[in-house]
Design an enzyme around this catalytic site. Structure first.
Site, PDB file in Angstrom:
ATOM      1  N   ASP A 192       0.883  -1.167   0.000  1.00 28.70           N
ATOM      2  CA  ASP A 192       0.000   0.000   0.000  1.00 28.70           C
ATOM      3  C   ASP A 192       0.915   1.210   0.000  1.00 28.70           C
ATOM      4  O   ASP A 192       1.839   1.277   0.813  1.00 28.70           O
ATOM      5  CB  ASP A 192      -0.907  -0.013   1.256  1.00 28.70           C
ATOM      6  CG  ASP A 192      -2.059   0.975   1.157  1.00 28.70           C
ATOM      7  OD1 ASP A 192      -1.802   2.148   0.823  1.00 28.70           O
ATOM      8  OD2 ASP A 192      -3.208   0.588   1.408  1.00 28.70           O
ATOM      9  N   CYS A 217      -7.480  -2.317  -3.615  1.00 31.75           N
ATOM     10  CA  CYS A 217      -7.172  -0.887  -3.757  1.00 31.75           C
ATOM     11  C   CYS A 217      -8.165  -0.263  -4.734  1.00 31.75           C
ATOM     12  O   CYS A 217      -8.833  -0.969  -5.492  1.00 31.75           O
ATOM     13  CB  CYS A 217      -5.734  -0.706  -4.235  1.00 31.75           C
ATOM     14  SG  CYS A 217      -5.413  -1.487  -5.817  1.00 31.75           S
ATOM     15  N   ARG A 245     -12.005  -3.500  -8.504  1.00 33.50           N
ATOM     16  CA  ARG A 245     -12.528  -2.939  -9.757  1.00 33.50           C
ATOM     17  C   ARG A 245     -11.869  -3.680 -10.908  1.00 33.50           C
ATOM     18  O   ARG A 245     -10.667  -3.977 -10.880  1.00 33.50           O
ATOM     19  CB  ARG A 245     -12.206  -1.432  -9.863  1.00 33.50           C
ATOM     20  CG  ARG A 245     -13.099  -0.543  -9.008  1.00 33.50           C
ATOM     21  CD  ARG A 245     -14.565  -0.522  -9.451  1.00 33.50           C
ATOM     22  NE  ARG A 245     -15.391   0.336  -8.612  1.00 33.50           N
ATOM     23  CZ  ARG A 245     -16.056  -0.058  -7.538  1.00 33.50           C
ATOM     24  NH1 ARG A 245     -15.997  -1.318  -7.129  1.00 33.50           N
ATOM     25  NH2 ARG A 245     -16.812   0.803  -6.866  1.00 33.50           N
ATOM     26  N   ASP A 251     -14.826 -10.887  -9.060  1.00 35.52           N
ATOM     27  CA  ASP A 251     -16.166 -10.337  -8.811  1.00 35.52           C
ATOM     28  C   ASP A 251     -16.410  -9.123  -9.696  1.00 35.52           C
ATOM     29  O   ASP A 251     -17.517  -8.603  -9.732  1.00 35.52           O
ATOM     30  CB  ASP A 251     -16.291  -9.939  -7.334  1.00 35.52           C
ATOM     31  CG  ASP A 251     -17.693  -9.470  -6.980  1.00 35.52           C
ATOM     32  OD1 ASP A 251     -18.660 -10.206  -7.310  1.00 35.52           O
ATOM     33  OD2 ASP A 251     -17.844  -8.369  -6.408  1.00 35.52           O
ATOM     34  N   GLU A 278     -17.467  -4.682 -17.502  1.00 38.28           N
ATOM     35  CA  GLU A 278     -18.681  -5.261 -16.913  1.00 38.28           C
ATOM     36  C   GLU A 278     -19.929  -4.409 -17.090  1.00 38.28           C
ATOM     37  O   GLU A 278     -21.049  -4.925 -16.975  1.00 38.28           O
ATOM     38  CB  GLU A 278     -18.481  -5.507 -15.410  1.00 38.28           C
ATOM     39  CG  GLU A 278     -18.419  -4.218 -14.581  1.00 38.28           C
ATOM     40  CD  GLU A 278     -18.225  -4.459 -13.088  1.00 38.28           C
ATOM     41  OE1 GLU A 278     -17.373  -5.272 -12.710  1.00 38.28           O
ATOM     42  OE2 GLU A 278     -18.943  -3.813 -12.291  1.00 38.28           O
ATOM     43  N   HIS A 293     -20.230  -8.771  -9.661  1.00 40.19           N
ATOM     44  CA  HIS A 293     -20.072  -7.607  -8.767  1.00 40.19           C
ATOM     45  C   HIS A 293     -21.054  -7.702  -7.586  1.00 40.19           C
ATOM     46  O   HIS A 293     -21.822  -6.780  -7.325  1.00 40.19           O
ATOM     47  CB  HIS A 293     -20.276  -6.303  -9.544  1.00 40.19           C
ATOM     48  CG  HIS A 293     -19.556  -5.132  -8.928  1.00 40.19           C
ATOM     49  ND1 HIS A 293     -18.928  -4.175  -9.668  1.00 40.19           N
ATOM     50  CD2 HIS A 293     -19.350  -4.771  -7.630  1.00 40.19           C
ATOM     51  CE1 HIS A 293     -18.392  -3.265  -8.863  1.00 40.19           C
ATOM     52  NE2 HIS A 293     -18.632  -3.624  -7.620  1.00 40.19           N
TER      53      HIS A 293
END
Ligand code: NAD
Length: 344
Positions: A174, A202, A231, A255, A260, A292
């Site tokens: 991070d 993130c 994402r 996911d 998408e 999602h």
């Protein structure tokens, strides 16, 4: 009573928003279509518009909303990569739900990993057909494996705790590490090289776009598992597909997917899918794709509805917009949030 309109409505949204709207003295007009340049006109005369992750909130949409009187976009989600903040600045305030249940997303990430590794998705179909064979269902112990967690914010930290509960070795990257934590931070390169499994937590920004690309995959361990509940565009899907085909990548739990927005949340089972990359990825035996849905728990839906309605109420009552975001936030320049309690 204050009125708001609501785009991309699904039945599960209505249940939770309807149960709370009287408490916050708000009337809701629900629209089925997603918000975008072609549908923005529907919000005419609504000062407040509620939007979601796959709405297209570009300059054109913002200009139409603004001309028609909208002054607040209330995102009913945490991420906000689908908004042109520069176009909104000075015209339309944007609020979001920064936290609704990090547990929902972190638990879904682990659910995907366990399902894929232990082939639960295959076993479920087999036993329903009275096929009790175990051939091809071998998994591996998570205990003792090294998992690399990218992003140690709210969700990443819950996911780290879950992994530690499984006896995994956790390393993390991070750019803003938590000081005095017991998280073992490493460089991104080291994380790619050392991890048996990698989980993304993130946000999508210009720095993180396609962070999992051909070069990154090249330095990963053979057989690495990749989990993405953040994402889609964090991963270069073509590179992921190549990695899966060459067996460099041992499994992918997704996911989210970078293209998408026209597919996820809808029943496309009667439609010819034109996205060859997604179709091929979904066809892989070592891939699980969910649509999602990591946020989809009762607790999260309740909290999303409650915070969104509080954000709207505060706007109508000229109160501080606690959850406002703008592209200047934290940069100490044009954003007036610290001084005037609103970003502009
Ligand atoms: P958060 O803001 O609490 O944490 C994000 C972390 O990422 C922060 O610690 C930040 O420092 C770090 N970060 C920023 N830039 C980075 C970079 N270049 N490399 C690595 N880390 C970086 O956010 P959160 O609540 O933990 O959510 C994380 C993400 O999960 C959101 O951005 C959103 O995209 C996604 N999300 C997905 C779902 C879903 O249903 N699938 C639901 C909620 C959130």
């Amino acid at each position: 009573m204050n009125k708001i309109c609501f785009f991309d409505t699904k039945p599960y949204d209505k249940i939770y928003f309807d149960s709370l709207k009287e408490k916050y003295d708000i009337e809701i007009e629900y629209f089925e279509p997603k918000l975008g340049p072609k549908t923005a006109f529907m919000a005419k005369e609504f000062e407040v518009v509620v939007a979601f992750v796959n709405d297209t909130i570009d300059k054109k949409t913002i200009d139409i909303l603004y001309e028609n009187g909208t002054r607040l976009i209330a995102m009913r989600c945490a991420g906000y990569n689908n908004i042109d903040f520069k176009a909104a600045y000075g015209k339309i305030h944007v609020v979001r739900v920064p936290e609704y249940s990090p547990y929902a997303v972190a638990e879904h990430a682990m659910a995907l990993l366990l399902s894929l590794n232990r082939k639960i998705h295959k076993a479920y179909i087999r036993t329903r057909d009275f096929n009790f064979s175990l051939n091809g269902l071998t998994g591996f112990d998570l205990h003792g494996k090294t998992i690399g967690v990218i992003g140690t914010g709210k969700i990443g930290r819950v996911f780290i705790d879950i992994c530690k509960g499984f006896g995994m070795k956790v390393i993390a990257y991070d750019p803003y590490p938590i000081k005095n934590s017991n998280i073992d931070y490493v460089s991104l390169e080291e994380l790619f090289k050392e991890s048996d499994l990698i989980s993304l937590h993130c946000p999508l920004t210009k720095d993180t776009f396609h962070m999992i690309n051909e070069d990154a995959i090249k330095i990963m361990k053979k057989g690495v598992y990749i989990i993405n509940t953040s994402r889609g565009a964090l991963i270069d899907s073509e590179a992921l597909l190549e990695g899966l085909k060459s067996e460099k990548i041992g499994g992918a739990c997704l996911d989210v997917y970078e293209e998408e927005s026209e597919l996820f949340y809808e029943d496309m089972s009667y439609v010819v899918i034109h996205d060859d990359i997604l179709a091929r990825i979904i066809s892989m035996p070592n891939v699980i794709v969910t649509s999602h849905q990591a946020f989809l728990t009762k607790e999260a839906l309740h909290n999303i509805a409650e915070t969104t309605l509080i954000n709207c109420r505060d706007f109508f009552n000229d109160k501080v917009l606690e959850n406002e975001v703008c592209y200047q936030c934290g940069k100490g320049q044009a954003c007036l949030r610290q001084k005037n309690k609103r970003c502009f």
